[in-house]
Scaffold this motif. Structure first.
Motif, PDB file in Angstrom:
ATOM      1  N   GLU A 161       0.871  -1.176   0.000  1.00 29.41           N
ATOM      2  CA  GLU A 161       0.000   0.000   0.000  1.00 29.41           C
ATOM      3  C   GLU A 161       0.905   1.222   0.000  1.00 29.41           C
ATOM      4  N   SER A 162       1.058   1.838  -1.147  1.00 25.01           N
ATOM      5  CA  SER A 162       2.039   2.908  -1.294  1.00 25.01           C
ATOM      6  C   SER A 162       1.471   4.265  -0.917  1.00 25.01           C
ATOM      7  N   LEU A 163       2.378   5.172  -0.595  1.00 28.22           N
ATOM      8  CA  LEU A 163       2.021   6.545  -0.286  1.00 28.22           C
ATOM      9  C   LEU A 163       3.148   7.455  -0.750  1.00 28.22           C
ATOM     10  N   MET A 164       2.798   8.493  -1.509  1.00 28.88           N
ATOM     11  CA  MET A 164       3.792   9.465  -1.928  1.00 28.88           C
ATOM     12  C   MET A 164       4.144  10.349  -0.736  1.00 28.88           C
ATOM     13  N   PHE A 165       5.397  10.294  -0.316  1.00 26.74           N
ATOM     14  CA  PHE A 165       5.848  10.990   0.886  1.00 26.74           C
ATOM     15  C   PHE A 165       7.003  11.894   0.492  1.00 26.74           C
ATOM     16  N   MET A 166       6.744  13.204   0.456  1.00 24.09           N
ATOM     17  CA  MET A 166       7.764  14.168   0.077  1.00 24.09           C
ATOM     18  C   MET A 166       8.532  14.570   1.329  1.00 24.09           C
ATOM     19  N   ILE A 167       9.853  14.431   1.295  1.00 23.68           N
ATOM     20  CA  ILE A 167      10.610  14.567   2.532  1.00 23.68           C
ATOM     21  C   ILE A 167      11.846  15.450   2.394  1.00 23.68           C
ATOM     22  N   THR A 168      12.113  16.207   3.448  1.00 22.14           N
ATOM     23  CA  THR A 168      13.414  16.806   3.721  1.00 22.14           C
ATOM     24  C   THR A 168      13.664  16.552   5.210  1.00 22.14           C
ATOM     25  N   ASP A 169      14.769  17.045   5.717  1.00 24.81           N
ATOM     26  CA  ASP A 169      15.041  16.859   7.143  1.00 24.81           C
ATOM     27  C   ASP A 169      14.004  17.567   8.009  1.00 24.81           C
ATOM     28  N   ASN A 170      13.463  18.689   7.511  1.00 27.51           N
ATOM     29  CA  ASN A 170      12.581  19.520   8.329  1.00 27.51           C
ATOM     30  C   ASN A 170      11.114  19.528   7.914  1.00 27.51           C
ATOM     31  N   LEU A 171      10.796  18.875   6.815  1.00 26.05           N
ATOM     32  CA  LEU A 171       9.418  18.897   6.321  1.00 26.05           C
ATOM     33  C   LEU A 171       9.097  17.572   5.633  1.00 26.05           C
ATOM     34  N   LYS A 172       7.979  16.964   6.030  1.00 29.93           N
ATOM     35  CA  LYS A 172       7.537  15.711   5.423  1.00 29.93           C
ATOM     36  C   LYS A 172       6.047  15.809   5.153  1.00 29.93           C
ATOM     37  N   ILE A 173       5.673  15.613   3.886  1.00 30.48           N
ATOM     38  CA  ILE A 173       4.281  15.735   3.479  1.00 30.48           C
ATOM     39  C   ILE A 173       3.836  14.465   2.771  1.00 30.48           C
ATOM     40  N   GLY A 174       2.792  13.836   3.306  1.00 28.09           N
ATOM     41  CA  GLY A 174       2.200  12.668   2.667  1.00 28.09           C
ATOM     42  C   GLY A 174       0.893  13.046   1.999  1.00 28.09           C
ATOM     43  N   LEU A 175       0.504  12.298   0.977  1.00 28.03           N
ATOM     44  CA  LEU A 175      -0.690  12.625   0.200  1.00 28.03           C
ATOM     45  C   LEU A 175      -1.776  11.564   0.376  1.00 28.03           C
ATOM     46  N   LYS A 203      19.113   9.846   1.121  1.00 31.34           N
ATOM     47  CA  LYS A 203      17.927   9.464   1.873  1.00 31.34           C
ATOM     48  C   LYS A 203      17.632   7.969   1.734  1.00 31.34           C
ATOM     49  N   ALA A 204      17.844   7.416   0.561  1.00 35.45           N
ATOM     50  CA  ALA A 204      17.632   5.980   0.374  1.00 35.45           C
ATOM     51  C   ALA A 204      18.544   5.177   1.295  1.00 35.45           C
ATOM     52  N   ILE A 205      19.792   5.599   1.392  1.00 29.44           N
ATOM     53  CA  ILE A 205      20.754   4.919   2.264  1.00 29.44           C
ATOM     54  C   ILE A 205      20.348   5.068   3.727  1.00 29.44           C
ATOM     55  N   GLU A 206      19.988   6.283   4.125  1.00 27.95           N
ATOM     56  CA  GLU A 206      19.604   6.540   5.518  1.00 27.95           C
ATOM     57  C   GLU A 206      18.359   5.745   5.901  1.00 27.95           C
ATOM     58  N   ILE A 207      17.365   5.722   5.024  1.00 25.63           N
ATOM     59  CA  ILE A 207      16.123   5.008   5.322  1.00 25.63           C
ATOM     60  C   ILE A 207      16.378   3.508   5.406  1.00 25.63           C
ATOM     61  N   TYR A 208      17.202   2.991   4.512  1.00 19.50           N
ATOM     62  CA  TYR A 208      17.540   1.567   4.554  1.00 19.50           C
ATOM     63  C   TYR A 208      18.177   1.197   5.889  1.00 19.50           C
ATOM     64  N   LYS A 209      19.112   2.003   6.330  1.00 16.98           N
ATOM     65  CA  LYS A 209      19.789   1.721   7.601  1.00 16.98           C
ATOM     66  C   LYS A 209      18.824   1.832   8.783  1.00 16.98           C
ATOM     67  N   ALA A 210      17.968   2.867   8.760  1.00 13.48           N
ATOM     68  CA  ALA A 210      17.007   3.039   9.850  1.00 13.48           C
ATOM     69  C   ALA A 210      16.037   1.863   9.892  1.00 13.48           C
ATOM     70  N   ARG A 211      15.603   1.404   8.718  1.00 11.77           N
ATOM     71  CA  ARG A 211      14.656   0.292   8.668  1.00 11.77           C
ATOM     72  C   ARG A 211      15.302  -1.000   9.165  1.00 11.77           C
ATOM     73  N   GLU A 212      16.548  -1.231   8.818  1.00 14.05           N
ATOM     74  CA  GLU A 212      17.250  -2.415   9.302  1.00 14.05           C
ATOM     75  C   GLU A 212      17.425  -2.369  10.823  1.00 14.05           C
ATOM     76  N   GLU A 213      17.709  -1.170  11.322  1.00  9.27           N
ATOM     77  CA  GLU A 213      17.847  -0.994  12.767  1.00  9.27           C
ATOM     78  C   GLU A 213      16.514  -1.257  13.463  1.00  9.27           C
ATOM     79  N   TYR A 214      15.434  -0.754  12.883  1.00  4.68           N
ATOM     80  CA  TYR A 214      14.092  -0.959  13.450  1.00  4.68           C
ATOM     81  C   TYR A 214      13.753  -2.445  13.494  1.00  4.68           C
ATOM     82  N   LYS A 215      14.054  -3.167  12.421  1.00  4.55           N
ATOM     83  CA  LYS A 215      13.793  -4.607  12.387  1.00  4.55           C
ATOM     84  C   LYS A 215      14.564  -5.308  13.493  1.00  4.55           C
TER      85      LYS A 215
END
Length: 348
Positions: free
Chosen positions: A150-164, A322-334
């Motif tokens: 179930e996908s969601l377009m999530f526009m992100i920066t360090d200080n602003l994240k907007i989902g649709l 961001k792809a690298i950071e998210i991958y690492k965060a997700r692995e840490e969460y798991k």
């Protein structure tokens, strides 16, 4: 989880008549980028060699026939095709669109098979890529089907994240598409991605109204009163920090967005106009809700400057980071959710 090995970062080349190839190659022309990941560009050695000469770049790359052959510290080009492709920068071309899909299809297949760890997509032309195999309004919907999420377009920066709530939906259809079920589903995705991908333990989320002034108590449309408000209250009743609906016209100018971990916009332009105004060139499009990590720059093919050596690489470079950071965060969460006792002393 990647320790001894570098993260394998797959890249789909996008529309070759646009700026995608320029921003990809210029990003990795800086050899320092190879300290962060092992890039695998899904295209062909012939086309990359042509583009390298066109943009007068000094980068060195090696052609490979399978992602497993990628070498750390090198730019790897996965040969998806071998024939020549005629490039006419700035022009719409359905043949070039076919090669954009070939690149995306091969990269997505590699992602599904864990042959690459993350995917960064260069911009496509949504018209010329259409075919029997690709009948979608964009990357997001295609990847949701391929990765069964179930996908969601999530526009992100360090200080602003907007989902649709809705992304590529015609404005006339917005009100009929937004249902309580959709609102709950999208907010649940945002909550989960903030926790697992951005290390936010208790997300605080703002929801923007559907109509001007959030409907003014039903004077300007009833959707906010009858659909949005009751659903937000239902979510809050279960203990989640979800607030709104807020009037979209003043929400960003007043800097209220800084009080939240993420903002939910009802439709595409309601979210992307303020996002690109505040973050253009630094923003990243992240497809939340999927089992795999995919990011992209926050812009399109920019045909008007394609081939002119003028493209800004910042957003694409941010998409890589961001792809690298998210991958690492997700692995840490798991790791932590599987065994909380492992929280200490584990290097990611």
């Amino acid at each position: 989880m990647k320790h001894a090995e570098m993260i394998k970062l797959g890249i789909s080349i996008g529309d070759l008549n646009g700026i995608g190839s320029e921003i990809v190659l210029k990003t990795f022309d800086d050899t320092r980028m190879l300290d962060f990941c092992t890039p695998i560009i899904f295209a062909s050695s012939k086309i990359i060699n042509f583009l390298k000469k066109h943009y007068k770049l000094s980068l060195h790359f090696q052609g490979i026939d399978h992602p497993s052959k990628a070498i750390d510290g090198k730019i790897n080009v996965m040969n998806v095709w071998k024939e020549n492709v005629k490039i006419n920068f700035g022009e719409e071309d359905t043949t070039v669109g076919e090669y954009a899909f070939k690149s995306l299809e091969a990269a997505t297949d590699a992602l599904k098979k864990d042959e690459i760890d993350v995917l960064v997509t260069a911009p496509i032309n949504k018209h010329t890529i259409q075919s029997e195999k690709f009948n979608f309004p964009g990357h997001t919907d295609y990847l949701a089907q391929q990765l069964e999420g179930e996908s969601l377009m999530f526009m992100i920066t360090d200080n602003l994240k907007i989902g649709l709530l809705t992304d590529h939906v015609a404005l006339k259809d917005i009100a009929s598409v937004i249902t309580p079920e959709l609102i709950e589903k999208k907010i649940n995705i945002i909550q989960q991605t903030l926790k697992q991908d951005f290390r936010v333990e208790l997300p605080k989320i703002a929801v923007l109204g559907i109509n001007p002034h959030s409907g003014d108590h039903g004077v300007i449309g009833k959707e906010d009163e009858e659909i949005l408000k009751p659903t937000i209250q239902k979510i809050r009743d279960r203990g989640d920090l979800v607030f709104g609906p807020y009037s979209a016209d003043s929400f960003f100018g007043s800097k209220n967005y800084k009080n939240f971990d993420a903002v939910v916009a009802s439709y595409h332009d309601q979210g992307l106009i303020p996002f690109k105004t505040l973050s253009f060139g630094r923003g990243v499009n992240f497809t939340a809700g999927l089992s795999k990590v995919r990011t992209s720059p926050d812009h399109g093919t920019a045909f008007e400057i394609a081939g002119k050596n003028e493209a800004n690489i910042n957003s694409f470079k941010e998409a890589v980071f961001k792809a690298i950071e998210i991958y690492k965060a997700r692995e840490e969460y798991k790791l932590l959710t599987e065994n909380p006792l492992k929280k200490q002393g584990r290097k990611i």
